[in-house]
Design a protein around this motif. Structure first.
Motif, PDB file in Angstrom:
ATOM      1  N   GLN A   1     -52.060  -6.239 -14.198  1.00  0.00           N
ATOM      2  CA  GLN A   1     -53.356  -5.152 -13.626  1.00  0.00           C
ATOM      3  C   GLN A   1     -54.034  -4.503 -14.722  1.00  0.00           C
ATOM      4  N   THR A   2     -52.885  -3.742 -15.371  1.00  0.00           N
ATOM      5  CA  THR A   2     -53.379  -2.738 -16.379  1.00  0.00           C
ATOM      6  C   THR A   2     -54.059  -3.564 -17.730  1.00  0.00           C
ATOM      7  N   GLU A   3     -53.450  -4.585 -17.860  1.00  0.00           N
ATOM      8  CA  GLU A   3     -53.990  -5.565 -19.190  1.00  0.00           C
ATOM      9  C   GLU A   3     -55.297  -6.075 -18.729  1.00  0.00           C
ATOM     10  N   ALA A   4     -55.489  -6.321 -17.472  1.00  0.00           N
ATOM     11  CA  ALA A   4     -56.925  -6.776 -17.197  1.00  0.00           C
ATOM     12  C   ALA A   4     -57.946  -5.698 -17.183  1.00  0.00           C
ATOM     13  N   ALA A   5     -57.696  -4.551 -16.702  1.00  0.00           N
ATOM     14  CA  ALA A   5     -58.260  -3.557 -16.876  1.00  0.00           C
ATOM     15  C   ALA A   5     -58.789  -3.123 -18.165  1.00  0.00           C
TER      16      ALA A   5
ATOM     17  N   PRO B   1     -30.964  12.327   0.786  1.00  0.00           N
ATOM     18  CA  PRO B   1     -30.487  10.951   0.450  1.00  0.00           C
ATOM     19  C   PRO B   1     -31.236  10.489  -0.820  1.00  0.00           C
ATOM     20  N   LEU B   2     -30.775   9.665  -1.390  1.00  0.00           N
ATOM     21  CA  LEU B   2     -31.252   9.441  -2.732  1.00  0.00           C
ATOM     22  C   LEU B   2     -32.534   7.842  -2.640  1.00  0.00           C
ATOM     23  N   ASP B   3     -32.006   7.296  -1.569  1.00  0.00           N
ATOM     24  CA  ASP B   3     -32.895   6.169  -1.523  1.00  0.00           C
ATOM     25  C   ASP B   3     -34.217   6.319  -1.259  1.00  0.00           C
ATOM     26  N   PRO B   4     -34.694   7.256  -0.663  1.00  0.00           N
ATOM     27  CA  PRO B   4     -36.254   7.481  -0.489  1.00  0.00           C
ATOM     28  C   PRO B   4     -36.968   7.799  -1.840  1.00  0.00           C
ATOM     29  N   LEU B   5     -36.128   8.732  -2.359  1.00  0.00           N
ATOM     30  CA  LEU B   5     -36.671   9.349  -3.805  1.00  0.00           C
ATOM     31  C   LEU B   5     -36.760   8.227  -4.755  1.00  0.00           C
ATOM     32  N   LEU B   6     -35.954   7.064  -4.988  1.00  0.00           N
ATOM     33  CA  LEU B   6     -35.654   5.996  -5.442  1.00  0.00           C
ATOM     34  C   LEU B   6     -36.988   5.043  -5.297  1.00  0.00           C
ATOM     35  N   ALA B   7     -37.172   4.900  -4.068  1.00  0.00           N
ATOM     36  CA  ALA B   7     -38.230   3.936  -3.444  1.00  0.00           C
ATOM     37  C   ALA B   7     -39.593   4.639  -3.880  1.00  0.00           C
ATOM     38  N   ALA B   8     -39.832   6.085  -3.801  1.00  0.00           N
ATOM     39  CA  ALA B   8     -41.006   6.481  -4.257  1.00  0.00           C
ATOM     40  C   ALA B   8     -41.211   6.524  -5.772  1.00  0.00           C
ATOM     41  N   ALA B   9     -40.158   6.572  -6.589  1.00  0.00           N
ATOM     42  CA  ALA B   9     -40.289   6.439  -7.848  1.00  0.00           C
ATOM     43  C   ALA B   9     -40.736   4.850  -8.276  1.00  0.00           C
ATOM     44  N   THR B  10     -40.052   3.922  -7.812  1.00  0.00           N
ATOM     45  CA  THR B  10     -40.423   2.654  -8.214  1.00  0.00           C
ATOM     46  C   THR B  10     -41.837   2.280  -7.686  1.00  0.00           C
ATOM     47  N   ALA B  11     -42.206   2.992  -6.532  1.00  0.00           N
ATOM     48  CA  ALA B  11     -43.489   2.554  -6.137  1.00  0.00           C
ATOM     49  C   ALA B  11     -44.751   2.972  -7.114  1.00  0.00           C
ATOM     50  N   GLY B  12     -44.440   4.087  -7.591  1.00  0.00           N
ATOM     51  CA  GLY B  12     -45.569   4.401  -8.637  1.00  0.00           C
ATOM     52  C   GLY B  12     -45.345   3.871 -10.154  1.00  0.00           C
ATOM     53  N   ARG B  13     -44.758   2.814 -10.166  1.00  0.00           N
ATOM     54  CA  ARG B  13     -44.713   1.990 -11.672  1.00  0.00           C
ATOM     55  C   ARG B  13     -46.044   1.130 -11.953  1.00  0.00           C
ATOM     56  N   VAL B  14     -46.450   1.066 -12.966  1.00  0.00           N
ATOM     57  CA  VAL B  14     -47.735   0.638 -13.775  1.00  0.00           C
ATOM     58  C   VAL B  14     -47.301  -1.039 -13.483  1.00  0.00           C
ATOM     59  N   ASP B  15     -48.260  -1.659 -12.958  1.00  0.00           N
ATOM     60  CA  ASP B  15     -48.435  -3.092 -13.069  1.00  0.00           C
ATOM     61  C   ASP B  15     -49.211  -3.485 -14.367  1.00  0.00           C
ATOM     62  N   ALA B  16     -48.314  -4.319 -14.960  1.00  0.00           N
ATOM     63  CA  ALA B  16     -48.518  -4.490 -16.420  1.00  0.00           C
ATOM     64  C   ALA B  16     -49.927  -5.556 -16.342  1.00  0.00           C
TER      65      ALA B  16
END
Length: 98
Positions: A61-65, A44-59
Motif C-alpha cells: 500500500q505504501t509503494e502504491a501511494a 498481559p503482554l499479548d494485547p500489547l504485542l497485538a497493538a504493536a503489530t497492528a500499527g505496522r506499515v503495509d509495504a
C-alpha cells in the motif's frame, strides 16, 4: 621503546587519577513517598504485542501511494515546463524590446 614505557606510565597515572574521583551523593535522593509507593501493576503482554503489530506499515500500500504521488509530481512538473506567457503577452514583450 622508551616512548612506549612513558606512554604506559602516563596511562597508568591518568587511570589512577580517575580512580580518585568523588562520586555524587546518592543517599537520600529517593523521597519517602516514592519508597512507600506500590509496585506498578503487571499487565498481559499479548494485547500489547497485538497493538504493536497492528500499527505496522503495509509495504504494498505504501509503494502504491508513493508511486501515485510520483506520477502526480511528474505531471505537475511537466505542466510547469510549459510557457508562462500567452501569445499576446509574448507579442507585447517583443514590441517593447524593439
Amino acid at each position: 621503546m622508551k616512548w612506549r614505557a612513558s606512554l604506559c606510565s602516563l596511562s597508568l597515572g591518568l587511570l589512577a587519577l580517575s580512580a580518585c574521583t568523588q562520586f555524587p551523593a546518592l543517599d537520600r535522593t529517593i523521597t519517602p513517598a516514592l519508597e512507600d509507593a506500590d509496585y506498578p501493576a503487571l499487565v498481559p503482554l499479548d494485547p500489547l504485542l497485538a497493538a504493536a503489530t497492528a500499527g505496522r506499515v503495509d509495504a504494498v500500500q505504501t509503494e502504491a501511494a508513493l508511486n501515485a504521488r510520483v506520477a502526480r509530481l511528474r505531471a505537475r512538473a511537466a505542466r510547469l515546463r510549459g510557457s508562462v506567457l500567452s501569445g499576446r503577452e509574448k507579442q507585447r514583450l517583443e514590441q517593447g524590446l524593439q
